[in-house]
Design a protein around this motif. Structure first.
Motif, PDB file in Angstrom:
ATOM      1  N   UNK A 104       0.787  -1.219   0.000  1.00 16.02           N
ATOM      2  CA  UNK A 104       0.000   0.000   0.000  1.00 16.02           C
ATOM      3  C   UNK A 104       0.822   1.273   0.000  1.00 16.02           C
ATOM      4  N   UNK A 105       0.740   2.043  -1.061  1.00 16.24           N
ATOM      5  CA  UNK A 105       1.308   3.377  -1.193  1.00 16.24           C
ATOM      6  C   UNK A 105       0.440   4.146  -2.169  1.00 16.24           C
ATOM      7  N   UNK A 106       0.488   5.439  -2.110  1.00 17.85           N
ATOM      8  CA  UNK A 106      -0.227   6.263  -3.085  1.00 17.85           C
ATOM      9  C   UNK A 106       0.694   6.420  -4.299  1.00 17.85           C
ATOM     10  N   UNK A 107       0.277   5.854  -5.430  1.00 16.40           N
ATOM     11  CA  UNK A 107       1.096   5.841  -6.638  1.00 16.40           C
ATOM     12  C   UNK A 107       0.610   6.912  -7.609  1.00 16.40           C
ATOM     13  N   UNK A 108       1.532   7.770  -8.035  1.00 17.16           N
ATOM     14  CA  UNK A 108       1.170   8.899  -8.889  1.00 17.16           C
ATOM     15  C   UNK A 108       2.028   8.888 -10.146  1.00 17.16           C
ATOM     16  N   UNK A 109       1.390   9.097 -11.279  1.00 17.88           N
ATOM     17  CA  UNK A 109       2.077   9.210 -12.569  1.00 17.88           C
ATOM     18  C   UNK A 109       1.714  10.543 -13.204  1.00 17.88           C
ATOM     19  N   UNK A 110       2.681  11.140 -13.888  1.00 15.13           N
ATOM     20  CA  UNK A 110       2.406  12.442 -14.506  1.00 15.13           C
ATOM     21  C   UNK A 110       3.053  12.521 -15.884  1.00 15.13           C
ATOM     22  N   UNK A 111       2.274  12.957 -16.869  1.00 13.95           N
ATOM     23  CA  UNK A 111       2.819  13.288 -18.189  1.00 13.95           C
ATOM     24  C   UNK A 111       3.560  14.617 -18.063  1.00 13.95           C
ATOM     25  N   UNK A 112       4.849  14.629 -18.383  1.00 14.69           N
ATOM     26  CA  UNK A 112       5.608  15.862 -18.236  1.00 14.69           C
ATOM     27  C   UNK A 112       5.153  16.901 -19.252  1.00 14.69           C
ATOM     28  N   UNK A 113       5.559  18.085 -19.027  1.00  9.69           N
ATOM     29  CA  UNK A 113       5.161  19.242 -19.840  1.00  9.69           C
ATOM     30  C   UNK A 113       5.388  18.982 -21.338  1.00  9.69           C
ATOM     31  N   UNK A 114       4.324  19.145 -22.109  1.00  9.03           N
ATOM     32  CA  UNK A 114       4.424  19.017 -23.558  1.00  9.03           C
ATOM     33  C   UNK A 114       4.299  17.608 -24.088  1.00  9.03           C
ATOM     34  N   UNK A 115       4.077  16.610 -23.202  1.00  5.80           N
ATOM     35  CA  UNK A 115       3.974  15.221 -23.650  1.00  5.80           C
ATOM     36  C   UNK A 115       2.574  14.676 -23.353  1.00  5.80           C
ATOM     37  N   UNK A 116       2.081  13.889 -24.273  1.00  6.62           N
ATOM     38  CA  UNK A 116       0.831  13.172 -24.143  1.00  6.62           C
ATOM     39  C   UNK A 116      -0.309  14.070 -23.686  1.00  6.62           C
ATOM     40  N   UNK A 117      -0.924  13.788 -22.561  1.00 10.39           N
ATOM     41  CA  UNK A 117      -2.155  14.502 -22.208  1.00 10.39           C
ATOM     42  C   UNK A 117      -1.904  15.752 -21.378  1.00 10.39           C
ATOM     43  N   UNK A 118      -0.653  16.195 -21.322  1.00  7.23           N
ATOM     44  CA  UNK A 118      -0.328  17.437 -20.616  1.00  7.23           C
ATOM     45  C   UNK A 118      -0.205  18.600 -21.587  1.00  7.23           C
ATOM     46  N   UNK A 119      -0.424  19.787 -21.060  1.00 11.17           N
ATOM     47  CA  UNK A 119      -0.273  21.003 -21.856  1.00 11.17           C
ATOM     48  C   UNK A 119       1.199  21.413 -21.908  1.00 11.17           C
ATOM     49  N   UNK A 120       1.454  22.461 -22.685  1.00  7.93           N
ATOM     50  CA  UNK A 120       2.784  23.051 -22.713  1.00  7.93           C
ATOM     51  C   UNK A 120       3.641  22.568 -23.868  1.00  7.93           C
ATOM     52  N   UNK A 121       4.873  23.083 -23.895  1.00  7.88           N
ATOM     53  CA  UNK A 121       5.836  22.769 -24.952  1.00  7.88           C
ATOM     54  C   UNK A 121       6.923  21.865 -24.388  1.00  7.88           C
ATOM     55  N   UNK A 122       7.218  20.801 -25.090  1.00 10.50           N
ATOM     56  CA  UNK A 122       8.227  19.837 -24.652  1.00 10.50           C
ATOM     57  C   UNK A 122       9.625  20.316 -25.037  1.00 10.50           C
ATOM     58  N   UNK A 123      10.594  20.005 -24.175  1.00  7.54           N
ATOM     59  CA  UNK A 123      11.991  20.327 -24.471  1.00  7.54           C
ATOM     60  C   UNK A 123      12.850  19.164 -23.971  1.00  7.54           C
ATOM     61  N   UNK A 124      13.582  18.527 -24.878  1.00  5.99           N
ATOM     62  CA  UNK A 124      14.432  17.414 -24.487  1.00  5.99           C
ATOM     63  C   UNK A 124      15.475  17.857 -23.468  1.00  5.99           C
ATOM     64  N   UNK A 125      15.560  17.114 -22.346  1.00  9.59           N
ATOM     65  CA  UNK A 125      16.533  17.436 -21.301  1.00  9.59           C
ATOM     66  C   UNK A 125      16.472  18.928 -20.966  1.00  9.59           C
ATOM     67  N   UNK A 126      15.292  19.368 -20.642  1.00  9.88           N
ATOM     68  CA  UNK A 126      15.072  20.794 -20.371  1.00  9.88           C
ATOM     69  C   UNK A 126      16.105  21.316 -19.368  1.00  9.88           C
ATOM     70  N   UNK A 127      16.738  22.438 -19.698  1.00  7.77           N
ATOM     71  CA  UNK A 127      17.811  22.986 -18.874  1.00  7.77           C
ATOM     72  C   UNK A 127      17.296  23.425 -17.507  1.00  7.77           C
ATOM     73  N   UNK A 128      18.059  23.107 -16.480  1.00  8.69           N
ATOM     74  CA  UNK A 128      17.741  23.531 -15.123  1.00  8.69           C
ATOM     75  C   UNK A 128      18.080  25.004 -14.943  1.00  8.69           C
ATOM     76  N   UNK A 129      17.174  25.752 -14.318  1.00  8.36           N
ATOM     77  CA  UNK A 129      17.387  27.173 -14.028  1.00  8.36           C
ATOM     78  C   UNK A 129      17.661  27.297 -12.532  1.00  8.36           C
ATOM     79  N   UNK A 130      18.903  27.546 -12.130  1.00  6.11           N
ATOM     80  CA  UNK A 130      19.244  27.553 -10.694  1.00  6.11           C
ATOM     81  C   UNK A 130      18.507  28.602  -9.879  1.00  6.11           C
ATOM     82  N   UNK A 131      18.384  29.783 -10.425  1.00  4.46           N
ATOM     83  CA  UNK A 131      17.783  30.877  -9.657  1.00  4.46           C
ATOM     84  C   UNK A 131      16.573  31.421 -10.402  1.00  4.46           C
ATOM     85  N   UNK A 132      15.481  30.693 -10.330  1.00  4.21           N
ATOM     86  CA  UNK A 132      14.281  31.072 -11.063  1.00  4.21           C
ATOM     87  C   UNK A 132      13.637  32.311 -10.447  1.00  4.21           C
TER      88      UNK A 132
END
Length: 629
Positions: A104-132
């Motif tokens: 027993x655990x709460x199992x969660x799955x998410x389509x990342x941004x821009x993929x499948x049933x999620x909104x947004x624009x996909x970016x391969x290996x999206x760059x990390x922004x240290x100080x957003x």
């Protein structure tokens, strides 16, 4: 343009997992429980979680029907879809493994941004922004916003979150530890991509032509959420991959299969060097001051992602003070998440129930300790749990590589000798490299989407070619255990201005080695007598010998140093075996053929650029092993 629509099978082929309609762990199919187990014991809910910039991500939540206690949340973010979609459709298995599902655990799955049933624009290996600032987003902020919503909106959660994933989902698991969310207590990046210039598609500047078709999966963009595949896959019209790519000729001829709509392939073609585009997308350099506990997992025979997990572990270990553990078994990509009893790679059987052992005795205790137990207490898990692929047994260490190791060098001498003493007289071993008759990376003909079996293939076929140099020790009088990295220090020259260099480390079995009577695991045309087991291989596109960012040609006939780092191994060459090293300049079509004439961008090379050249390996060339004492 020759294309074939691929629906769900694209993700199956790329991850070599059974993903027809289930968001299961890559490569896993559960047979130990009934198909209705998750439906009988979990409720399912689908939501769209809004990120800080207003983009909404599709999220599937499986919660235990038993609501008498609180549970931690296990989150997997994926570009491969949360299928099956629909709150009345259930995956046969949910979570990292059956043990975590059944307890027993709460199992969660998410389509990342821009993929499948999620909104947004996909970016391969999206760059990390240290100080957003403001509404700037990356995968770390999307993870933070997701966790924040989950702990505030999912009933019966205990406030602790763990993340996990294999391959690309492993990259998102790594990314999650940069989110800074206080509820994230544990993460297990597995076969995690660390840098696309050294994982999957490119190795030390050489394009992995065998992954060319896989660019379809990541290259085609979509405008709106979708539950159906939107990308296309080239139909090469043959079962003979070697002949297809040989007939195709220069990489530029493959443009008839893809146009600029394949964004990822365009990025690969226009960024042949390790420039800012690739550097900014690497995640390894950001892994500092990590707080959540981490369990890094990989396969010692993973053709896709060895660089990522080894370097993810070492970077966290060097720059953080968290609990950080590493596990490597005799697995190909994602095998540890499967349930097959016999662990076999290619022709070699390494043991039974190895994946179940990992799931039950390592992965499950890790998540339970940090998500359900008293995380302030010591966890009963080793720092490094590694499988010796020669002895075929597990070993644990306080550090990886182990402290009790030493560096030993073996020199590549004439007459195919590999010795610990170099001949002082200058000599060379020469071979002619014809890019129109390249050395195959495998004997097998069948087209595979992303090759894996070859990682333990018998290398006798290559040893018998005139364009492959062989260097071999005498029969070993004692066991020799390699435990760590391998560095090939080549001194070479070529009549041309460009060349690739491939180094393979091989365990030569004794001539009296018996093949099992049932021959269950060994291909019919092979015997284990004198089997040449490939333990590790790596390539270096010679133009990058001094800098991955600044390529340079060879000066014809000038002796030149080329160093090649081979990923870590844990392998015992047993008494009676021999250590062999092979050196070659083609490995086709695992990597593309080098024209052997320097051009600025090999993706733009012409037919006339491909020239036969003579290569020399000097006898002061060596290979440096990390030897366990």
């Amino acid at each position: 343009m020759k294309r074939l629509i691929i629906l769900a099978l694209i993700a199956i082929a790329f991850t070599n997992c059974k993903r027809t309609e289930t968001p299961v762990v890559e490569g896993s199919e559960t047979t130990e429980v009934e198909d209705t187990y998750s439906k009988d014991n979990y409720t399912k809910k689908e939501v769209m979680i809004e990120m800080r910039d207003g983009i909404k991500l599709h999220t599937t939540i499986y919660s235990p029907k038993d609501t008498s206690k609180a549970y931690p949340i296990l989150l997997k973010r994926t570009p491969y879809s949360c299928r099956p979609y629909g709150e009345d459709k259930f995956s046969k298995k949910v979570g990292p493994n059956k043990y975590l599902m059944e307890e027993g655990n709460i199992m969660v799955y998410q389509d990342v941004r821009g993929r499948w049933n999620s909104e947004g624009v996909y970016d391969n290996m999206r760059a990390f922004i240290p100080n957003k600032t403001g509404n700037q987003t990356d995968e770390a902020s999307d993870t933070y916003d997701t966790i924040e919503w989950l702990i505030n909106n999912v009933d019966n959660n205990n406030g602790n979150v763990g993340t996990y994933g294999i391959s690309y989902p492993g990259f998102y698991a790594t990314y999650s530890v940069l989110s800074g969310h206080p509820a994230l207590k544990a993460s297990s990046p597995q076969a995690c991509i660390g840098d696309f210039y050294f994982d999957d598609f490119i190795h030390n500047g050489a394009f992995l032509l065998s992954y060319w078709r896989a660019t379809s999966v990541f290259g085609y963009m979509k405008d709106t959420p979708t539950k159906e595949a939107w990308y296309e896959f080239p139909d090469i019209g043959t079962e003979d991959q070697y002949q297809f790519f040989l007939d195709a000729g220069p990489l530029s001829n493959l443009d008839t299969y893809y146009d600029e709509d394949n964004v990822f392939y365009e990025q690969i073609k226009t960024h042949p060097n390790y420039d800012e585009f690739w550097q900014s997308r690497g995640i390894i350099q950001h892994l500092k001051d990590i707080k959540p506990a981490t369990l890094i997992v990989g396969g010692l025979f993973d053709a896709e992602d060895l660089y990522g997990p080894f370097n993810t572990y070492s970077s966290i270990e060097e720059n953080s003070d968290n609990f950080n553990s590493v596990v490597f078994g005799p697995w190909s990509h994602g095998d540890w998440a499967r349930t097959k009893e016999r662990q076999v790679i290619g022709n070699i059987h390494f043991g039974d129930n190895l994946s179940d052992y990992f799931q039950k005795d390592i992965e499950t205790p890790f998540f339970n300790h940090f998500l359900k137990g008293d995380a302030s207490e010591n966890v009963d898990l080793p720092e490094a749990h590694m499988f010796d692929t020669g002895k075929k047994e597990w070993a644990s260490f306080d550090t990886w590589p182990p402290e009790n190791t030493t560096k030993e060098s073996y020199f590549m001498q004439p007459y195919e000798r590999l010795t610990q003493q170099a001949n002082r007289r200058i000599a060379t071993s020469d071979f002619v490299s014809d890019p129109k008759k390249p050395v195959p990376y495998t004997e097998d003909i069948k087209v595979v989407f992303t090759p894996r079996k070859f990682m333990t293939d018998d290398q006798r076929f290559a040893a018998r070619r005139p364009d492959v140099l062989v260097f071999e020790t005498e029969i070993l009088e004692n066991d020799i255990t390699l435990a760590g990295d391998i560095l090939a220090k080549l001194n070479v020259s070529t009549t041309g201005t460009a060349a690739d260099w491939i180094v393979k480390v091989i365990d030569v079995y004794p001539s009296d080695m018996e093949t099992p009577d049932d021959n269950e695991d060994v291909q019919d045309h092979l015997k284990l007598s004198n089997y040449h087991l490939m333990v590790r291989s790596e390539t270096m596109r010679g133009r990058f010998r001094n800098s991955m960012s600044t390529p340079e040609p060879f000066v014809p006939n000038q002796k030149t140093a080329v160093n090649i780092e081979l990923q870590d191994v844990f392998h015992t060459f047993k008494k009676g075996h021999k250590i062999q090293v092979q050196v070659q300049s083609t490995f086709f079509p695992y990597i593309d053929a080098n024209p052997q004439t320097y051009v600025d961008n090999i993706f733009q090379a012409k037919e006339e650029d491909f020239k036969t050249q003579t290569h020399k390996v000097y006898n002061d060339s060596s290979i440096e092993f990390t030897v366990l004492k």
